[in-house]
Structure formats: structure tokens, C-alpha cells
Motif scaffolding. Structure first.
Motif, PDB file in Angstrom:
ATOM      1  N   LEU A 143       5.131   9.513   1.328  1.00 29.03           N
ATOM      2  CA  LEU A 143       4.183   9.275   2.421  1.00 29.03           C
ATOM      3  C   LEU A 143       3.141   8.190   2.147  1.00 29.03           C
ATOM      4  CD1 LEU A 143       3.624  10.095   5.294  1.00 29.03           C
ATOM      5  CD2 LEU A 143       2.159  11.948   4.455  1.00 29.03           C
ATOM      6  N   PRO A 144       2.473   8.164   0.982  1.00 27.03           N
ATOM      7  CA  PRO A 144       1.498   7.079   0.746  1.00 27.03           C
ATOM      8  C   PRO A 144       2.125   5.694   0.862  1.00 27.03           C
ATOM      9  CG  PRO A 144       1.223   8.820  -0.878  1.00 27.03           C
ATOM     10  CD  PRO A 144       2.487   9.134  -0.140  1.00 27.03           C
ATOM     11  N   SER A 145       3.317   5.527   0.298  1.00 24.89           N
ATOM     12  CA  SER A 145       4.014   4.239   0.392  1.00 24.89           C
ATOM     13  C   SER A 145       4.435   3.951   1.832  1.00 24.89           C
ATOM     14  CB  SER A 145       5.244   4.248  -0.518  1.00 24.89           C
ATOM     15  OG  SER A 145       5.964   3.046  -0.408  1.00 24.89           O
ATOM     16  N   LEU A 146       4.858   4.991   2.545  1.00 26.68           N
ATOM     17  CA  LEU A 146       5.242   4.816   3.949  1.00 26.68           C
ATOM     18  C   LEU A 146       4.053   4.356   4.788  1.00 26.68           C
ATOM     19  CD1 LEU A 146       7.533   7.951   4.530  1.00 26.68           C
ATOM     20  CD2 LEU A 146       8.251   5.553   4.626  1.00 26.68           C
ATOM     21  N   ILE A 147       2.884   4.935   4.524  1.00 29.31           N
ATOM     22  CA  ILE A 147       1.671   4.541   5.257  1.00 29.31           C
ATOM     23  C   ILE A 147       1.356   3.067   5.012  1.00 29.31           C
ATOM     24  CG2 ILE A 147      -0.829   4.872   5.447  1.00 29.31           C
ATOM     25  CD1 ILE A 147       0.718   7.096   6.757  1.00 29.31           C
ATOM     26  N   LYS A 148       1.471   2.633   3.767  1.00 28.86           N
ATOM     27  CA  LYS A 148       1.236   1.223   3.451  1.00 28.86           C
ATOM     28  C   LYS A 148       2.219   0.326   4.197  1.00 28.86           C
ATOM     29  CE  LYS A 148      -0.661   2.068  -1.170  1.00 28.86           C
ATOM     30  NZ  LYS A 148      -0.445   1.906  -2.635  1.00 28.86           N
ATOM     31  N   ILE A 202      -8.771  -4.261  11.147  1.00 26.47           N
ATOM     32  CA  ILE A 202      -8.946  -2.846  11.492  1.00 26.47           C
ATOM     33  C   ILE A 202      -7.717  -2.042  11.084  1.00 26.47           C
ATOM     34  CG2 ILE A 202      -9.115  -1.221  13.422  1.00 26.47           C
ATOM     35  CD1 ILE A 202     -10.891  -3.370  14.819  1.00 26.47           C
ATOM     36  N   PHE A 203      -6.534  -2.547  11.439  1.00 25.92           N
ATOM     37  CA  PHE A 203      -5.296  -1.861  11.057  1.00 25.92           C
ATOM     38  C   PHE A 203      -5.169  -1.774   9.542  1.00 25.92           C
ATOM     39  CE2 PHE A 203      -3.837  -2.368  15.425  1.00 25.92           C
ATOM     40  CZ  PHE A 203      -2.990  -1.274  15.592  1.00 25.92           C
ATOM     41  N   GLN A 204      -5.522  -2.855   8.850  1.00 24.30           N
ATOM     42  CA  GLN A 204      -5.394  -2.900   7.395  1.00 24.30           C
ATOM     43  C   GLN A 204      -6.320  -1.891   6.730  1.00 24.30           C
ATOM     44  OE1 GLN A 204      -3.105  -5.354   5.876  1.00 24.30           O
ATOM     45  NE2 GLN A 204      -3.271  -3.696   4.388  1.00 24.30           N
ATOM     46  N   VAL A 205      -7.562  -1.825   7.190  1.00 22.05           N
ATOM     47  CA  VAL A 205      -8.539  -0.903   6.604  1.00 22.05           C
ATOM     48  C   VAL A 205      -8.107   0.550   6.836  1.00 22.05           C
ATOM     49  CG1 VAL A 205     -10.896  -0.027   6.822  1.00 22.05           C
ATOM     50  CG2 VAL A 205     -10.494  -2.485   6.706  1.00 22.05           C
ATOM     51  N   ILE A 206      -7.682   0.854   8.062  1.00 22.20           N
ATOM     52  CA  ILE A 206      -7.244   2.218   8.366  1.00 22.20           C
ATOM     53  C   ILE A 206      -6.029   2.597   7.513  1.00 22.20           C
ATOM     54  CG2 ILE A 206      -6.220   3.695  10.148  1.00 22.20           C
ATOM     55  CD1 ILE A 206      -7.910   2.160  12.209  1.00 22.20           C
ATOM     56  N   GLY A 207      -5.063   1.678   7.419  1.00 19.14           N
ATOM     57  CA  GLY A 207      -3.866   1.953   6.634  1.00 19.14           C
ATOM     58  C   GLY A 207      -4.164   2.126   5.160  1.00 19.14           C
ATOM     59  N   SER A 209      -7.042   2.929   3.671  1.00 15.97           N
ATOM     60  CA  SER A 209      -7.842   4.132   3.394  1.00 15.97           C
ATOM     61  C   SER A 209      -6.997   5.393   3.541  1.00 15.97           C
ATOM     62  CB  SER A 209      -9.056   4.191   4.337  1.00 15.97           C
ATOM     63  OG  SER A 209      -8.647   4.232   5.693  1.00 15.97           O
ATOM     64  N   SER A 210      -6.082   5.418   4.505  1.00 15.67           N
ATOM     65  CA  SER A 210      -5.206   6.579   4.687  1.00 15.67           C
ATOM     66  C   SER A 210      -4.263   6.747   3.503  1.00 15.67           C
ATOM     67  CB  SER A 210      -4.388   6.432   5.975  1.00 15.67           C
ATOM     68  OG  SER A 210      -5.222   6.355   7.107  1.00 15.67           O
ATOM     69  N   ALA A 211      -3.685   5.643   3.036  1.00 14.71           N
ATOM     70  CA  ALA A 211      -2.767   5.694   1.891  1.00 14.71           C
ATOM     71  C   ALA A 211      -3.512   6.137   0.633  1.00 14.71           C
ATOM     72  CB  ALA A 211      -2.122   4.331   1.676  1.00 14.71           C
ATOM     73  N   LYS A 212      -4.737   5.637   0.448  1.00 17.15           N
ATOM     74  CA  LYS A 212      -5.526   6.001  -0.732  1.00 17.15           C
ATOM     75  C   LYS A 212      -5.881   7.485  -0.700  1.00 17.15           C
ATOM     76  CE  LYS A 212      -8.397   2.919  -2.150  1.00 17.15           C
ATOM     77  NZ  LYS A 212      -9.570   2.011  -2.271  1.00 17.15           N
ATOM     78  N   LYS A 216      -4.724  10.436  -3.472  1.00 18.29           N
ATOM     79  CA  LYS A 216      -5.649  11.342  -4.161  1.00 18.29           C
ATOM     80  C   LYS A 216      -5.251  12.796  -3.922  1.00 18.29           C
ATOM     81  CE  LYS A 216      -9.764   8.371  -4.086  1.00 18.29           C
ATOM     82  NZ  LYS A 216     -11.124   8.179  -3.544  1.00 18.29           N
ATOM     83  N   THR A 217      -4.792  13.093  -2.713  1.00 19.75           N
ATOM     84  CA  THR A 217      -4.419  14.462  -2.372  1.00 19.75           C
ATOM     85  C   THR A 217      -3.199  14.907  -3.170  1.00 19.75           C
ATOM     86  OG1 THR A 217      -5.249  14.128  -0.134  1.00 19.75           O
ATOM     87  CG2 THR A 217      -3.785  15.997  -0.476  1.00 19.75           C
TER      88      THR A 217
END
Length: 219
Positions: A143-148, A202-207, A209-212, A216-217
């Protein structure tokens, strides 16, 4: 300037978001499924099938090799058949979705391939079903890689949607071409570029931060 720039920006921004979000959803659902299929049919732990993998892979590669402007023109009859028009954001969504599906298909395959094979082997050894492994281990781990990669796809789609303005596709790119370029109003072109740059950020920041957060989770 003989038109309402603010109203035009609001209208074309909405059209750009319509094109990007619609095609991005198609990429995530269909492209992600294709990427998963490519991974499963290439991995001996799951459903290794060289014939299916190669056929799907060739189709994806052919689609990705076609420049987007050419794809726009090639798919005019398809867009007309589906949405009954060959111009405007509704028509452009079709080739945009096709390009995004092929693009994200390969990226998602890479995301699944990055998952540690040892984790998957351990799950299989413990007796878990392959479906359960895909849903409960493979997808969460990837999932983190998919989000990126979704972020990369979204940014690319913003650029593609701007290109669609050259063929009357609507959106901010269309505004920049019709008023900024054809009517020699550089301030309009400049404002359109600024809006596109901000949208990408905006898309880059959201993506990112979501992946990061997901990384961590998972740790």
C-alpha cells in the motif's frame, strides 16, 4: 482582456478535476487489478502463467508506447460512441483513462513485486489461502508504494489533461491555448501555468504524506 478570467478559471479548473479524478479512479481500480494480475501470473507462489502474463504485458506495453496526443486522436471514434461527443472533458476522460490504466498497471505491478517474498512464503507455509494472503498481506504491504505510484499517476494525468486542450478537450490547458496562446494574452498563460503547478504540488503533498503515514503504521 475581453472575458471573465475568474469565471473561466473556475469552469476549466472543474473540468480538469473531472478529467483527472475520473481517469485516476479508473487507473486505481482497473490498472491496479491488471498490475495485480501481472504480479500473480509471474510469481510461482500464486498463479504463474506465462501466456497470460505475456499477453497482458504486451497490451500494456503497446498502449504505453503510444504518445498521448496520438492516443487522443485514435480514440475519438471510441469517445464518440461512448459519450456521444468527440470534444470536451467527457470525451477526453476515455483516452485519459486508457493511458492511466496502462501507466498505473505497470507501476502497481512493481509495487506488488517489491513486497518481501519471504513474508508471502511464511504465510503460505502457515496454511493461509492465497486469497487471504493477497487481501491481508500483499495489499497492505504494497500500500505505501501503491500510494506513491498513485501520486505519480495523478501528476502525469494533470499534464495529460493540459495536453487535451490542444484538441478542444476543455480544462485549464484549453484555456491556456485558446486565450493565452491563440489570443496573445500571456498573463492568462502564466496564471494557467501557476494553477497547474499548484495543483501538482497539492497532489504531491497529499500523496507523500499519506505514504509516509502508512509506512509508520506498518512498522
Amino acid at each position: 482582456m475581453d472575458f471573465d478570467l475568474k469565471a473561466a478559471l473556475i469552469l476549466t479548473f472543474g473540468q480538469t478535476m473531472q478529467m483527472v479524478i475520473s481517469s485516476l479512479l479508473a487507473a486505481i481500480i482497473i490498472g491496479g487489478s491488471i498490475g495485480l494480475l501481472l504480479f500473480l501470473t509471474s510469481n510461482t507462489l500464486f498463479l504463474k502463467n506465462r501466456a497470460i502474463n505475456q499477453i497482458v504485458g504486451v497490451i500494456i506495453n503497446i498502449t504505453r508506447s503510444i504518445p498521448f496526443l496520438i492516443l487522443l486522436v485514435l480514440m475519438i471514434p471510441v469517445s464518440k460512441a461512448i459519450v456521444h461527443t468527440s470534444i470536451g472533458p467527457n470525451a477526453v476522460v476515455i483516452p485519459l483513462a486508457v493511458a492511466a490504466i496502462a501507466f498505473f498497471g505497470r507501476l502497481s505491478e512493481a509495487s506488488f513485486s517489491d513486497v518481501d517474498n519471504g513474508v508471502l512464503e511464511a504465510a503460505i507455509a502457515s496454511g493461509a489461502s492465497k486469497l487471504s494472503i493477497v487481501l491481508k498481506i500483499l495489499l497492505p504491504e504494497a500500500l505505501p508504494s501503491l500510494i506513491k505510484n498513485i501520486t505519480v499517476t495523478a501528476v502525469s494525468l494533470i499534464g495529460f489533461s493540459a495536453m487535451a486542450g490542444t484538441v478542444g478537450g476543455g480544462g485549464i490547458g484549453d484555456l491556456a491555448i485558446r486565450y493565452g496562446y491563440q489570443r496573445y494574452e500571456p498573463e492568462v498563460m502564466f496564471i494557467c501555468v501557476i494553477v497547474l503547478v499548484l495543483l501538482v504540488q497539492i497532489f504531491q503533498v497529499i500523496g507523500d504524506s499519506s505514504a509516509k503515514k502508512l509506512d509508520k503504521t506498518s512498522k
